[in-house]
Design an enzyme around this catalytic site. Structure first.
Site, mmCIF file in Angstrom:
data_model
loop_
_atom_site.group_PDB
_atom_site.id
_atom_site.type_symbol
_atom_site.label_atom_id
_atom_site.label_comp_id
_atom_site.label_asym_id
_atom_site.label_seq_id
_atom_site.Cartn_x
_atom_site.Cartn_y
_atom_site.Cartn_z
ATOM 1 N N TYR A 106 0.893 -1.157 0.000
ATOM 2 C CA TYR A 106 0.000 0.000 0.000
ATOM 3 C C TYR A 106 0.937 1.214 0.000
ATOM 4 O O TYR A 106 2.097 1.085 -0.346
ATOM 5 C CB TYR A 106 -0.880 -0.139 1.258
ATOM 6 C CG TYR A 106 -1.986 0.854 1.449
ATOM 7 C CD1 TYR A 106 -2.799 1.254 0.397
ATOM 8 C CD2 TYR A 106 -2.241 1.370 2.718
ATOM 9 C CE1 TYR A 106 -3.826 2.162 0.617
ATOM 10 C CE2 TYR A 106 -3.271 2.262 2.944
ATOM 11 C CZ TYR A 106 -4.054 2.661 1.893
ATOM 12 O OH TYR A 106 -5.063 3.546 2.105
ATOM 13 N N LYS A 178 -5.502 -1.860 -1.542
ATOM 14 C CA LYS A 178 -6.604 -1.540 -0.626
ATOM 15 C C LYS A 178 -7.454 -2.772 -0.333
ATOM 16 O O LYS A 178 -7.972 -2.916 0.771
ATOM 17 C CB LYS A 178 -7.446 -0.401 -1.190
ATOM 18 C CG LYS A 178 -6.703 0.930 -1.077
ATOM 19 C CD LYS A 178 -7.640 2.091 -0.945
ATOM 20 C CE LYS A 178 -6.923 3.278 -0.313
ATOM 21 N NZ LYS A 178 -7.731 4.479 -0.268
ATOM 22 N N ASP A 250 -9.486 7.081 -6.044
ATOM 23 C CA ASP A 250 -8.536 7.876 -6.831
ATOM 24 C C ASP A 250 -9.083 8.359 -8.180
ATOM 25 O O ASP A 250 -8.373 8.357 -9.193
ATOM 26 C CB ASP A 250 -7.221 7.099 -7.041
ATOM 27 C CG ASP A 250 -6.390 7.104 -5.767
ATOM 28 O OD1 ASP A 250 -6.649 7.951 -4.889
ATOM 29 O OD2 ASP A 250 -5.474 6.279 -5.638
ATOM 30 N N ALA A 306 -7.524 22.694 -1.725
ATOM 31 C CA ALA A 306 -8.968 22.410 -1.727
ATOM 32 C C ALA A 306 -9.335 21.522 -2.905
ATOM 33 O O ALA A 306 -10.168 21.861 -3.736
ATOM 34 C CB ALA A 306 -9.757 23.718 -1.754
ATOM 35 N N ALA A 309 -9.455 15.636 -1.500
ATOM 36 C CA ALA A 309 -9.303 15.329 -0.079
ATOM 37 C C ALA A 309 -9.631 16.555 0.778
ATOM 38 O O ALA A 309 -10.377 16.463 1.756
ATOM 39 C CB ALA A 309 -7.882 14.840 0.192
ATOM 40 N N ASN A 422 0.793 12.929 0.275
ATOM 41 C CA ASN A 422 1.627 11.761 -0.013
ATOM 42 C C ASN A 422 2.232 11.923 -1.406
ATOM 43 O O ASN A 422 1.663 12.662 -2.211
ATOM 44 C CB ASN A 422 0.754 10.495 -0.056
ATOM 45 C CG ASN A 422 0.199 10.129 1.306
ATOM 46 O OD1 ASN A 422 0.913 10.160 2.277
ATOM 47 N ND2 ASN A 422 -1.074 9.797 1.340
ATOM 48 N N ASN A 467 -5.957 5.974 5.795
ATOM 49 C CA ASN A 467 -7.378 5.657 5.572
ATOM 50 C C ASN A 467 -7.705 4.227 5.993
ATOM 51 O O ASN A 467 -8.871 3.883 6.148
ATOM 52 C CB ASN A 467 -7.743 5.851 4.102
ATOM 53 C CG ASN A 467 -7.807 7.316 3.737
ATOM 54 O OD1 ASN A 467 -7.210 8.147 4.403
ATOM 55 N ND2 ASN A 467 -8.536 7.632 2.681
HETATM 56 P P1 NAI Z 1 -6.169 16.856 -5.619
HETATM 57 O O1 NAI Z 1 -5.276 17.003 -6.793
HETATM 58 O O2 NAI Z 1 -7.615 16.645 -5.830
HETATM 59 O O3 NAI Z 1 -5.978 18.124 -4.654
HETATM 60 C C1 NAI Z 1 -4.801 18.838 -4.480
HETATM 61 C C2 NAI Z 1 -5.189 20.298 -4.431
HETATM 62 O O4 NAI Z 1 -4.062 21.066 -4.056
HETATM 63 C C3 NAI Z 1 -5.667 20.801 -5.789
HETATM 64 O O5 NAI Z 1 -6.910 21.451 -5.663
HETATM 65 C C4 NAI Z 1 -4.575 21.727 -6.203
HETATM 66 O O6 NAI Z 1 -5.031 22.792 -7.015
HETATM 67 C C5 NAI Z 1 -4.080 22.216 -4.855
HETATM 68 N N1 NAI Z 1 -2.771 22.843 -4.961
HETATM 69 C C6 NAI Z 1 -1.742 22.512 -5.767
HETATM 70 N N2 NAI Z 1 -0.741 23.397 -5.644
HETATM 71 C C7 NAI Z 1 -1.153 24.299 -4.728
HETATM 72 C C8 NAI Z 1 -0.556 25.459 -4.180
HETATM 73 N N3 NAI Z 1 0.661 25.844 -4.556
HETATM 74 N N4 NAI Z 1 -1.246 26.139 -3.248
HETATM 75 C C9 NAI Z 1 -2.469 25.747 -2.849
HETATM 76 N N5 NAI Z 1 -3.090 24.667 -3.356
HETATM 77 C C10 NAI Z 1 -2.434 23.940 -4.277
HETATM 78 O O7 NAI Z 1 -5.556 15.653 -4.775
HETATM 79 P P2 NAI Z 1 -6.225 14.930 -3.525
HETATM 80 O O8 NAI Z 1 -6.780 13.620 -3.925
HETATM 81 O O9 NAI Z 1 -7.088 15.886 -2.811
HETATM 82 O O10 NAI Z 1 -4.932 14.602 -2.658
HETATM 83 C C11 NAI Z 1 -4.134 15.653 -2.149
HETATM 84 C C12 NAI Z 1 -3.032 15.041 -1.288
HETATM 85 O O11 NAI Z 1 -3.594 14.482 -0.113
HETATM 86 C C13 NAI Z 1 -2.294 13.907 -1.991
HETATM 87 O O12 NAI Z 1 -0.937 13.990 -1.711
HETATM 88 C C14 NAI Z 1 -2.852 12.680 -1.366
HETATM 89 O O13 NAI Z 1 -1.941 11.615 -1.374
HETATM 90 C C15 NAI Z 1 -3.119 13.169 0.034
HETATM 91 N N6 NAI Z 1 -4.107 12.360 0.691
HETATM 92 C C16 NAI Z 1 -3.842 11.912 1.953
HETATM 93 C C17 NAI Z 1 -4.728 11.108 2.595
HETATM 94 C C18 NAI Z 1 -4.440 10.682 3.985
HETATM 95 O O14 NAI Z 1 -3.477 11.071 4.555
HETATM 96 N N7 NAI Z 1 -5.238 9.860 4.581
HETATM 97 C C19 NAI Z 1 -5.947 10.640 1.943
HETATM 98 C C20 NAI Z 1 -6.176 11.247 0.628
HETATM 99 C C21 NAI Z 1 -5.277 12.071 0.047
#
Ligand code: NAI
Length: 564
Positions: A106, A178, A250, A306, A309, A422, A467
């Protein structure tokens, strides 16, 4: 066991495989654990060395091999080989060596495996690939790949993999990882699950140009064609896997929420990136508040990033804030969200509906400083808002810099900081830096695993907002009880069960998530809470009462032991 038994009885299961066919079937293969009588009956003599071994000895041999491998990718290939050959051994090995093996099957290792998918892909992979060029035939193709009853389908279109974006069909490995976690943490039967990669193309130029990329080499389907493809897939699931729970994994930000809302009341389904992530992060915030003796309703929460996640977490927190008695408007006023355009403000162009819901009033910020492009950045937001909780879901490594964290720590005795991005290299900050910049006062949980951090009063354990503490119990409860849908109330019941098991809810210096070694215990508690909530909400089949929940969960639980 007597010689008079036939093959299927000897295995304790209904199948009629023999010889090499049996050894090649991971659902029934026991390898060297086949008894002499079984070997005789099942045509296995000559195909195995003479010693009959216990499962424990097989696990020990696997561990010897695993622990001498040079790197994580080699370890992944080894464990994947075990999974392809013997499901009981795979799951027992994972359970017995959880902390070493889980990060391999994972996150974070699976991310690196996916990035090398073009080169590492080997057939057969126990999953289903449904591609855009099979449109109109998806039911037939899905039916072709199914060999028995299916309780849960874990599907991805690989557009938003971890923090590494569009990975074409490589996301099948996330689904498999998963699914392993479902069995490990909740006891879902691994023979009754399905990993599905929807291949709608990829927009990653390096994959499109790669002669070894095994997926469709075309741009992703978009708009109505994409939605029609997913609709056909869901219909195929309803027809070929009736009653199965559908786990969305994802999907890209632009589709994830839309698909969730479209299908969540049609079949039991949930999106782990939105609802699972939100539940785990909300549980961390709840636990931190309890440990610090502070009301949730008084927190000022900043979310950086935003996307799927970040917005999911905001929505979950809004529900919890409202549950404390705040009005929807008052709850929204406790959250500030930032994305690429800085602090999200009303009237901004190009925001997703979920992000637009978090936009703040322009009047509130009229005197706040802006950068050269008119954006209100994180540093300014922290100085103006004086947050008590800071959550990172941006994939921007190092975004929680020393000035940002110091500013937060100056205004708040015990800042709660969750750098969730991540893989590890994309984390908004490391726990060691956060503790250093806050003089050890911060409560920290991360997205990726981190080593404990030495502090003057001892080693500080760093909880991982994994998660795996929520989704296995959620999906398993739906399967075991036969729930018709997965409601917000069920998710909130599950996250409450998790929050109660977070050590920091009793001692703010303890870990802000349970240890991975407690994941199965947490999974059982979450499953029970979710199932009870589902029954209370009338989502269980007629005649099922709360008194029956424990027995239903027990009956559905699979454990990695050999039958026969
Ligand atoms: P996503 O791509 O949907 O969201 C990322 C957001 O960050 C986007 O809206 C993007 O525009 C924004 N972003 C990028 N550069 C930026 C900047 N310079 N300033 C402000 N905002 C910026 O991706 P998702 O699925 O939301 O995942 C985001 C991160 O969270 C990933 O690294 C993922 O692995 C992590 N994650 C962690 C989890 C956990 O710890 N349990 C669970 C799900 C996601």
């Amino acid at each position: 066991m007597t010689i008079a038994m036939d093959g299927a009885q000897a295995m304790g299961t209904l199948h009629n495989k023999r010889g090499l066919d049996l050894l090649r079937d991971p659902a029934h293969n026991k390898g060297t654990a086949f008894s002499l009588a079984e070997r005789h009956l099942l045509g296995l003599e000559g195909l195995l060395p003479p010693q009959v071994e216990s499962l424990e000895t097989q696990v020990q041999r696997s561990w010897e091999a695993f622990s001498h491998l040079p790197g994580d990718l080699e370890r992944f290939a080894f464990v994947d080989g075990v999974r392809r050959s013997n499901l009981v051994l795979f799951h027992r090995f994972l359970a017995d060596h959880l902390e070493a093996v889980l990060p391999i099957v994972y996150t974070p290792t699976v991310g690196a495996v996916i990035q090398g998918f073009s080169r590492s892909y080997r057939t057969p992979i126990e999953g289903v690939f449904l591609s855009a060029d099979q449109r109109g035939r998806l039911r037939e193709v899905l039916g072709n790949a199914i060999t028995g009853p299916v309780d849960l389908v874990l599907v991805t279109d690989s557009e938003g993999i971890l923090g590494i974006g569009d990975q074409g069909v490589g996301g099948i490995h996330i689904c498999q990882g998963k699914l392993a976690v479902y069995t490990l943490c909740a006891g879902l039967d691994p023979r009754r699950v399905l990993a599905v990669a929807l291949d709608v193309g990829t927009n990653r130029p390096s994959l499109l140009a790669d002669p070894l990329y095994p997926g469709l080499r075309q741009q992703r389907l978009e708009g109505e064609s994409y939605l029609a493809f997913v609709e056909e897939f869901v219909e195929a699931v309803e027809q070929e896997c009736p009653g199965a729970c559908l786990h969305w994994e994802d999907f890209g930000n632009s589709h994830a929420r839309l698909l969730l809302e479209r299908y969540r009341w049609r079949l039991p389904s949930f999106n782990d990136d939105i609802q699972g992530t939100s539940g785990v992060a909300s549980a961390a915030v709840l636990a931190a508040c309890r440990g610090l003796g502070q009301p949730l309703a008084e927190q000022r929460i900043v979310i950086f990033g935003a996307g799927t996640a970040g917005c999911g977490i905001a929505q979950g927190l809004l529900r919890l804030l409202e549950a404390t008695g705040l009005s929807p408007l008052e709850a929204r006023r406790r959250i500030w969200a930032l994305d690429r355009p800085g602090l999200l403000l009303e009237g901004m162009d190009g925001l997703t509906p979920a992000a637009a819901d978090l936009a703040r009033d322009l009047a509130e910020v009229h005197a706040w400083p802006r950068d050269g492009q008119g954006r209100i950045g994180l540093q300014t937001v922290v100085e103006q808002v004086r947050p008590t909780v800071l959550i990172g879901t941006s994939t921007v490594a190092g975004a929680f810099s020393q000035p940002v964290v110091s500013a937060m720590a100056r205004q708040c005795p015990n800042p709660v900081i969750l750098p969730l991005s991540n893989p590890t290299s994309l984390a908004e900050a490391t726990p060691a830096s956060l503790l250093e910049w806050s003089d050890g006062r911060a409560l920290v949980a991360t997205g990726s695993p981190f080593e404990p951090v030495p502090q003057p009063d001892g080693l500080r354990q760093i909880g991982q907002c994994n998660n795996c503490f929520l989704f296995p119990g959620l999906g398993f409860a739906a399967v075991a009880v036969g729930l018709q849908a997965i409601s917000d109330g069920m998710i909130d019941a599950g996250l409450e069960a998790l929050a109660q098991r977070i050590p920091a809810s009793r001692d703010p210096r303890a870990a802000l998530m349970p240890a991975l070694s407690d994941a199965a215990e947490v999974g059982a508690a979450v499953a029970e809470a979710v199932a009870r909530a589902g029954v209370r909400e009338g989502l269980a089949p007629a005649g099922v009462t709360e008194d029956m929940v424990e027995q239903l969960l027990q009956r559905a639980r699979w454990t990695p032991t050999y039958s026969g």
